[in-house]
Structures are given as C-alpha cells and as structure tokens.
Design a protein around this motif. Structure first.
Motif, mmCIF file in Angstrom:
data_model
loop_
_atom_site.group_PDB
_atom_site.id
_atom_site.type_symbol
_atom_site.label_atom_id
_atom_site.label_comp_id
_atom_site.label_asym_id
_atom_site.label_seq_id
_atom_site.Cartn_x
_atom_site.Cartn_y
_atom_site.Cartn_z
ATOM 1 N N ARG A 76 1.752 37.608 3.049
ATOM 2 C CA ARG A 76 1.075 36.306 2.939
ATOM 3 C C ARG A 76 1.855 35.226 3.690
ATOM 4 N N MET A 77 3.188 35.252 3.563
ATOM 5 C CA MET A 77 4.015 34.274 4.260
ATOM 6 C C MET A 77 3.912 34.450 5.774
ATOM 7 N N LEU A 78 3.894 35.667 6.235
ATOM 8 C CA LEU A 78 3.760 35.920 7.680
ATOM 9 C C LEU A 78 2.397 35.469 8.187
ATOM 10 N N ALA A 79 1.364 35.708 7.396
ATOM 11 C CA ALA A 79 0.024 35.260 7.789
ATOM 12 C C ALA A 79 -0.030 33.729 7.829
ATOM 13 N N GLN A 80 0.600 33.087 6.887
ATOM 14 C CA GLN A 80 0.651 31.617 6.860
ATOM 15 C C GLN A 80 1.381 31.097 8.092
ATOM 16 N N ASP A 81 2.464 31.782 8.476
ATOM 17 C CA ASP A 81 3.226 31.382 9.650
ATOM 18 C C ASP A 81 2.387 31.505 10.910
ATOM 19 N N ARG A 82 1.592 32.574 11.006
ATOM 20 C CA ARG A 82 0.726 32.749 12.179
ATOM 21 C C ARG A 82 -0.273 31.610 12.298
ATOM 22 N N LEU A 83 -0.750 31.130 11.174
ATOM 23 C CA LEU A 83 -1.736 30.046 11.177
ATOM 24 C C LEU A 83 -1.117 28.712 11.584
ATOM 25 N N THR A 84 0.171 28.517 11.316
ATOM 26 C CA THR A 84 0.816 27.233 11.612
ATOM 27 C C THR A 84 1.324 27.158 13.045
ATOM 28 N N GLN A 85 1.376 28.280 13.738
ATOM 29 C CA GLN A 85 1.899 28.247 15.112
ATOM 30 C C GLN A 85 0.815 27.956 16.108
#
Length: 85
Positions: A76-85
C-alpha cells in the motif's frame, strides 16, 4: 537534492531518526527482523514494531499472517508513493 546523496528516491514523508536505530533493530522480534531484512522500504524499527504489534493483535498471534499483513502494508505504501511521483 542537495548535500547528501540518497539511494532511495521517494515522495513519502521522511523523518529524522532518534536514538540508535541498530540497537532498536536488534531488540525487535526475530520474525520482524527477518521481514525487515527483505523489505523494499526503509522502515524505522519503531514504526515497524508498532505495525507488527497491531498485526499480531489482528491476526490473533499468528506470525505468518502478521508477516503477510506487513507485506500488504508495504505494498500500500509503495502504491501511494507511485501516485505521488
């Protein structure tokens, strides 16, 4: 990025470490240390332990399910990071 070179580029919030992170890591339960050794994100011992305790409680003490819960949280954290980049 100025100053220090970073080996991890992420849009996730970063925090300064307090205390001795290696000593804190050494005090973690062995299954959690094993999971952290292969984690994709640089979890702090404090946040990993907090998540571990919560996962064990939700999984009624089942270590395998708790490890699975940690992996799901990291995804979930990695997916969130992908969305913020």
């Amino acid at each position: 990025m100025t100053g220090k070179k970073r080996n991890l580029r992420s849009g996730l919030k970063q925090r300064r470490r307090q205390g001795n992170p290696m000593a804190a890591f050494d005090q973690l339960p062995p299954p959690l240390r094993a999971w952290l050794a292969h984690a994709a994100l640089p979890w702090s011992p404090r946040s990993a332990h907090r998540l571990w305790c919560r996962a064990l409680q939700r999984c009624e003490g089942d270590v395998a399910q708790a490890v699975s819960h940690l992996s799901q949280a990291e995804r979930r954290m990695l997916a969130q990071d992908r969305l913020t980049q």
